[in-house]
Design a protein around this motif. Structure first.
Motif, mmCIF file in Angstrom:
data_model
loop_
_atom_site.group_PDB
_atom_site.id
_atom_site.type_symbol
_atom_site.label_atom_id
_atom_site.label_comp_id
_atom_site.label_asym_id
_atom_site.label_seq_id
_atom_site.Cartn_x
_atom_site.Cartn_y
_atom_site.Cartn_z
ATOM 1 N N THR A 393 0.835 -1.208 0.000
ATOM 2 C CA THR A 393 0.000 0.000 0.000
ATOM 3 C C THR A 393 0.866 1.253 0.000
ATOM 4 O OG1 THR A 393 -1.763 -1.165 1.182
ATOM 5 C CG2 THR A 393 -1.804 1.256 1.231
ATOM 6 N N GLU A 394 1.921 1.263 0.800
ATOM 7 C CA GLU A 394 2.827 2.423 0.836
ATOM 8 C C GLU A 394 3.493 2.655 -0.521
ATOM 9 O OE1 GLU A 394 4.388 2.583 5.438
ATOM 10 O OE2 GLU A 394 5.239 1.050 4.117
ATOM 11 N N VAL A 395 3.942 1.530 -1.101
ATOM 12 C CA VAL A 395 4.586 1.647 -2.420
ATOM 13 C C VAL A 395 3.580 2.125 -3.456
ATOM 14 C CG1 VAL A 395 5.711 0.388 -4.280
ATOM 15 C CG2 VAL A 395 6.340 -0.070 -1.903
ATOM 16 N N ALA A 396 2.371 1.540 -3.452
ATOM 17 C CA ALA A 396 1.346 1.913 -4.428
ATOM 18 C C ALA A 396 0.953 3.379 -4.276
ATOM 19 C CB ALA A 396 0.129 1.014 -4.258
ATOM 20 N N ASP A 397 0.803 3.849 -3.076
ATOM 21 C CA ASP A 397 0.458 5.257 -2.842
ATOM 22 C C ASP A 397 1.541 6.189 -3.379
ATOM 23 O OD1 ASP A 397 -1.892 4.525 -1.676
ATOM 24 O OD2 ASP A 397 -1.194 4.742 0.406
ATOM 25 N N GLN A 398 2.783 5.824 -3.100
ATOM 26 C CA GLN A 398 3.882 6.683 -3.555
ATOM 27 C C GLN A 398 4.028 6.649 -5.073
ATOM 28 O OE1 GLN A 398 5.532 8.908 -1.800
ATOM 29 N NE2 GLN A 398 6.504 9.542 -3.723
ATOM 30 N N GLN A 399 3.802 5.463 -5.632
ATOM 31 C CA GLN A 399 3.891 5.358 -7.091
ATOM 32 C C GLN A 399 2.821 6.232 -7.747
ATOM 33 O OE1 GLN A 399 3.275 1.427 -8.761
ATOM 34 N NE2 GLN A 399 4.704 1.879 -10.420
ATOM 35 N N GLU A 400 1.614 6.196 -7.184
ATOM 36 C CA GLU A 400 0.545 7.033 -7.720
ATOM 37 C C GLU A 400 0.880 8.510 -7.529
ATOM 38 O OE1 GLU A 400 -4.292 7.687 -7.337
ATOM 39 O OE2 GLU A 400 -3.322 6.041 -6.261
ATOM 40 N N ALA A 401 1.454 8.865 -6.398
ATOM 41 C CA ALA A 401 1.841 10.256 -6.138
ATOM 42 C C ALA A 401 2.898 10.722 -7.145
ATOM 43 C CB ALA A 401 2.361 10.393 -4.713
ATOM 44 N N TYR A 402 3.843 9.825 -7.437
ATOM 45 C CA TYR A 402 4.896 10.173 -8.408
ATOM 46 C C TYR A 402 4.305 10.369 -9.801
ATOM 47 C CZ TYR A 402 8.699 9.485 -11.725
ATOM 48 O OH TYR A 402 9.565 9.611 -12.781
ATOM 49 N N GLN A 403 3.403 9.494 -10.197
ATOM 50 C CA GLN A 403 2.792 9.602 -11.515
ATOM 51 C C GLN A 403 1.974 10.884 -11.633
ATOM 52 O OE1 GLN A 403 0.734 5.846 -11.517
ATOM 53 N NE2 GLN A 403 2.453 4.726 -12.443
ATOM 54 N N VAL A 404 1.259 11.207 -10.557
ATOM 55 C CA VAL A 404 0.496 12.465 -10.557
ATOM 56 C C VAL A 404 1.442 13.663 -10.640
ATOM 57 C CG1 VAL A 404 -0.994 13.960 -9.173
ATOM 58 C CG2 VAL A 404 -1.492 11.502 -9.342
ATOM 59 N N ALA A 405 2.555 13.606 -9.935
ATOM 60 C CA ALA A 405 3.540 14.699 -9.960
ATOM 61 C C ALA A 405 4.125 14.869 -11.359
ATOM 62 C CB ALA A 405 4.640 14.433 -8.939
ATOM 63 N N GLN A 406 4.398 13.724 -12.021
ATOM 64 C CA GLN A 406 4.904 13.795 -13.399
ATOM 65 C C GLN A 406 3.886 14.473 -14.316
ATOM 66 O OE1 GLN A 406 6.004 9.521 -13.963
ATOM 67 N NE2 GLN A 406 7.840 10.381 -14.890
ATOM 68 N N GLN A 407 2.630 14.059 -14.186
ATOM 69 C CA GLN A 407 1.578 14.634 -15.022
ATOM 70 C C GLN A 407 1.407 16.119 -14.731
ATOM 71 O OE1 GLN A 407 -0.282 12.779 -17.498
ATOM 72 N NE2 GLN A 407 -0.589 14.923 -18.074
ATOM 73 N N ASP A 408 1.474 16.491 -13.463
ATOM 74 C CA ASP A 408 1.354 17.907 -13.091
ATOM 75 C C ASP A 408 2.485 18.740 -13.697
ATOM 76 O OD1 ASP A 408 -0.913 17.365 -11.677
ATOM 77 O OD2 ASP A 408 0.063 17.346 -9.698
ATOM 78 N N ALA A 409 3.696 18.179 -13.664
ATOM 79 C CA ALA A 409 4.839 18.903 -14.236
ATOM 80 C C ALA A 409 4.673 19.064 -15.745
ATOM 81 C CB ALA A 409 6.135 18.165 -13.915
ATOM 82 N N LEU A 410 4.175 18.003 -16.420
ATOM 83 C CA LEU A 410 3.947 18.075 -17.860
ATOM 84 C C LEU A 410 2.856 19.095 -18.177
ATOM 85 C CD1 LEU A 410 4.594 16.972 -20.676
ATOM 86 C CD2 LEU A 410 2.873 15.183 -20.296
ATOM 87 N N ASP A 411 1.771 19.080 -17.386
ATOM 88 C CA ASP A 411 0.703 20.066 -17.583
ATOM 89 C C ASP A 411 1.225 21.489 -17.378
ATOM 90 O OD1 ASP A 411 -1.111 18.067 -18.113
ATOM 91 O OD2 ASP A 411 -1.914 17.989 -16.066
ATOM 92 N N ALA A 412 2.068 21.660 -16.382
ATOM 93 C CA ALA A 412 2.627 22.989 -16.104
ATOM 94 C C ALA A 412 3.531 23.450 -17.239
ATOM 95 C CB ALA A 412 3.406 22.965 -14.793
ATOM 96 N N LEU A 413 4.292 22.499 -17.813
ATOM 97 C CA LEU A 413 5.155 22.850 -18.945
ATOM 98 C C LEU A 413 4.315 23.253 -20.148
ATOM 99 C CD1 LEU A 413 7.985 23.082 -20.119
ATOM 100 C CD2 LEU A 413 7.872 20.648 -20.710
ATOM 101 N N LYS A 414 3.219 22.542 -20.333
ATOM 102 C CA LYS A 414 2.313 22.892 -21.428
ATOM 103 C C LYS A 414 1.715 24.278 -21.204
ATOM 104 C CE LYS A 414 -2.121 22.552 -23.338
ATOM 105 N NZ LYS A 414 -3.486 22.840 -22.892
ATOM 106 N N GLU A 415 1.250 24.563 -20.003
ATOM 107 C CA GLU A 415 0.660 25.867 -19.699
ATOM 108 C C GLU A 415 1.690 26.982 -19.837
ATOM 109 O OE1 GLU A 415 -2.477 26.701 -19.260
ATOM 110 O OE2 GLU A 415 -2.904 24.590 -19.718
ATOM 111 N N TYR A 416 2.930 26.697 -19.452
ATOM 112 C CA TYR A 416 3.989 27.691 -19.629
ATOM 113 C C TYR A 416 4.181 28.006 -21.102
ATOM 114 C CZ TYR A 416 8.695 29.576 -20.169
ATOM 115 O OH TYR A 416 9.770 30.340 -20.543
ATOM 116 N N ASN A 417 4.182 26.975 -21.957
ATOM 117 C CA ASN A 417 4.362 27.188 -23.391
ATOM 118 C C ASN A 417 3.153 27.871 -24.024
ATOM 119 O OD1 ASN A 417 6.909 25.762 -24.907
ATOM 120 N ND2 ASN A 417 6.514 24.846 -22.906
ATOM 121 N N VAL A 418 1.960 27.567 -23.493
ATOM 122 C CA VAL A 418 0.772 28.278 -23.964
ATOM 123 C C VAL A 418 0.900 29.769 -23.644
ATOM 124 C CG1 VAL A 418 -1.697 28.627 -23.535
ATOM 125 C CG2 VAL A 418 -0.807 26.316 -23.888
ATOM 126 N N THR A 419 1.287 30.078 -22.426
ATOM 127 C CA THR A 419 1.470 31.479 -22.033
ATOM 128 C C THR A 419 2.595 32.127 -22.838
ATOM 129 O OG1 THR A 419 0.797 30.883 -19.778
ATOM 130 C CG2 THR A 419 1.857 33.024 -20.070
#
Length: 658
Positions: A393-419
């Motif tokens: 459960t600890e590993v699964a939670d952290q893995q999901e947190a990491y994947q969400v963080a990756q997606q957030d960073a990609l979304d932020a990079l996209k928004e930066y390029n849009v701006t």
């Protein structure tokens, strides 16, 4: 098929730059704008032809077989204004359309950027979600196997199953969005890229230093379409003031002094009391008509003075636009205020959007850092899990947190390029130029007559193009290939003063607009290297016309036979004596002649009748090839020089021709 289309088909990898170029090339809006420019150019050519004809007619005496006479005419204020300003007005409209064409390209590029960013983000998101789904399915299988062996619980299985279901649903939604985004991009660029293409990473990971902000603002002011139109409106309004002022000053002279202070204040951008200006203007109008007020007595009769008023005397010169210069001053003041307000607003927009770009970049850097930290945490938990010190459960939670963080960073990079793209659009491409390292300077070119195709002139000609937006004019000279005399450069002179420098044919002389005083005539001096060829006087109110270059006629020499001669040689006392007899055609009207032999002077010191022969010692004249004769008429006037053709025994004279 364009090169970009073929390249995309060949490589099956599609880039942002290809999307930008193909969107521009397939844009119907750009085609429409180009057509509008061509139509305006045709109207400009028609206007120039009309002015050329009108100027010629107004300055010429004309008559018809019905004995209808027309003498050179004077124009009123409205006619003179139209003659001078109409081509400038059309040219300003053309310049605005051309400038708008660049602005349209910025807009299309921005739209291509936005749509491409969306496609790329969905491409990466669907791939990322697919990987997460594959991992979740693998984990579900492990948990199901672990449940049978006691290494996993039912809650572990349920959690994994829920993750698979959630990711599968998300992937389905993302795939639909991806297909829809690709369809929109295909419509924008005119090529179907919905199947079989991989989209290259378009995202920029570079910040713009704050010290570049002022350069970005200035570049925006130099290229922004709305500000260009505002500058053109202001310059046109100022041109109207100066044109009306100049025309009225030329007509009324010192009487304009009554309102001159107000005109000067308006031109300098100062606040003008238009109520007081109007009172002074009325005072000037009264002064203009004062010579025709009242009556005049001739013998026993009394006449109203106005009966003797000419067609353009007094206020009749401006009767169609009585308050022309007053209105022009007001319009210029309003246009200048609008321009200043727009400049202030643009500067504010650029600064505010720059701050948004900085915020977007900082957000991306923060989220990227969080993703890196989340990855490090996940790696540690995986090690602990293998050691039995961390639960699934600890590993699964952290893995999901990491994947969400990756997606957030990609979304932020996209928004930066849009701006960033929005900032690039606002600054008219300045951001792209800066990031490419090409600088933000203005493009320059050699120039050329933009109307040569629409209205070809086969003779040497000049053309004048005025940029109202920055109050400069460009003058060029076109010389056909092979034209004689050869011409490779020109100078422009006005009222005895050279304007600018000597300029090569094929390039243009650029200079601030001139305030024509007593004349609108320019002198164009033409050169071949350092050799002066000719000069032509042109009327600057006619924007394009033929140069009346006087071809220098080359003299050619031909010979014609005007008679014959005979030489008889005899021996007298052992000495050889020759007798020269001339036979001159009667049409030459020759009466007498003299002879010259080389450098030894004249043998016949006096004119001899052509009917008399000339006797000389043979040894003194070796050959008649070295002898010349001069013929005279009955009054002793010279007719021609002749030579002796010893091969035919003919008298020959040289004739100069062209």
């Amino acid at each position: 098929m364009t090169a970009d289309t073929q390249a995309a088909l060949n490589s099956r990898t599609f880039s942002l730059e290809q999307a930008q170029r193909m969107a521009i090339s397939s844009s119907s809006d750009i085609s429409k704008q180009n057509n509008q420019i061509i139509l305006k150019q045709m109207k400009y050519v028609e206007a120039v032809e009309g002015i050329r004809a009108k100027v010629k007619n107004l300055r010429s005496f004309r008559w018809s077989p019905l004995l209808s006479f027309k003498f050179p005419q004077q124009l009123d204020l409205t006619e003179e204004y139209d003659l001078n300003v109409k081509p400038l007005t059309i040219q300003t409209e053309i310049d605005t359309l051309r400038h708008g064409l660049d602005d349209l390209k910025y807009e299309i590029t921005h739209k291509a950027n936005q749509q491409y960013f969306e496609v790329y983000l969905l491409q990466e998101t669907t791939a990322f979600t697919q990987d997460r789904l594959d991992d979740a399915k693998t984990q579900l299988e492990r948990n199901q196997a672990g449940l049978r062996t006691g290494k996993a619980t039912q809650s572990d299985v349920d959690r994994a199953q829920k993750s698979v279901d959630t990711l599968a649903k998300s992937l389905s939604t993302q795939l639909r969005e991806f297909e829809n985004a690709k369809t929109k991009l295909s419509e924008l660029i005119g090529v179907d890229v919905t199947v079989g293409y991989t989209f290259a990473n378009p995202f920029k990971t570079a910040s713009i230093p704050r010290e570049q902000l002022e350069n970005l603002i200035q570049y925006t002011l130099d290229h922004d379409q709305s500000f260009y139109e505002a500058k053109a409106a202001t310059s046109t309004a100022k041109l109207n003031v100066e044109s009306y002022e100049s025309l009225m000053r030329s007509e009324y002279g010192s009487k304009m002094n009554i309102i001159q202070n107000y005109i000067n204040m308006a031109k300098q951008g100062m606040d003008v009391d238009y109520g007081a200006f109007q009172l002074k203007y009325k005072e000037m109008l009264a002064a203009l008509d004062k010579p025709w007020n009242g009556k005049i007595r001739i013998l026993f009769f009394s006449f109203t003075k106005e009966w003797f008023k000419g067609e353009i005397d007094g206020t009749r010169y401006i009767e169609d636009e009585m308050y022309a210069v007053y209105t022009a001053c007001m319009e210029y003041g309003n246009a200048k205020k609008d321009q200043d307000a727009l400049e202030k607003d643009l500067r504010s927009q650029v600064r505010d959007t720059y701050e948004n770009v900085v915020t977007g970049w900082n957000t991306y850097e923060t989220l990227q850092s969080l993703a890196s930290e989340s990855r490090e945490t996940l790696d540690r938990l995986l090690v602990l899990n293998r050691m039995g010190k961390a639960t699934y459960t600890e590993v699964a939670d952290q893995q999901e947190a990491y994947q969400v963080a990756q997606q957030d960073a990609l979304d932020a990079l996209k928004e930066y390029n849009v701006t960033l793209s929005e900032f690039d659009r606002l600054t008219c491409g300045a951001v792209t130029k800066y990031l490419k390292g090409t600088g933000m300077g203005l493009d320059t070119g050699e120039g050329g007559d933009a109307y040569a195709i629409l209205d070809p002139i086969n003779d040497p000609y000049y053309y004048i193009y005025t940029s109202v937006a920055d109050l400069t004019f460009y003058i060029g000279v076109s010389i056909p290939d092979g034209f004689e005399p050869a011409i490779d450069s020109f100078e422009v002179w006005y009222a005895g003063t050279q304007i600018g420098e000597r300029t090569q044919v094929g390039t243009e002389l650029r200079h601030l607009t001139l305030d024509y005083q007593d004349t609108s005539e320019l002198t164009i001096r033409l050169y071949n290297g350092d050799t002066y060829v000719d000069e032509c006087t042109v009327d600057a109110s006619v924007p394009r016309d033929v140069l009346d270059i006087q071809r220098q006629e080359t003299e050619t020499e031909t010979e014609r036979v005007i008679g014959s001669y005979a030489v008889t040689t005899t021996m007298e006392g052992g000495v050889s004596v020759s007798e020269l007899k001339l036979t001159v055609n009667a049409a030459e009207n020759a009466s007498t002649y003299t002879l010259t032999y080389g450098d030894q002077g004249i043998y016949t010191t006096e004119q001899r009748p052509v009917t008399e022969s000339f006797t000389y010692l043979t040894l003194l004249i070796a050959s008649l090839e070295d002898v010349t004769a001069k013929l005279y008429d009955s009054g002793g006037g010279e007719l021609m020089d002749i030579r002796f053709d010893t091969s035919t025994q003919e008298l020959v004279t040289t004739v100069s021709g062209t």
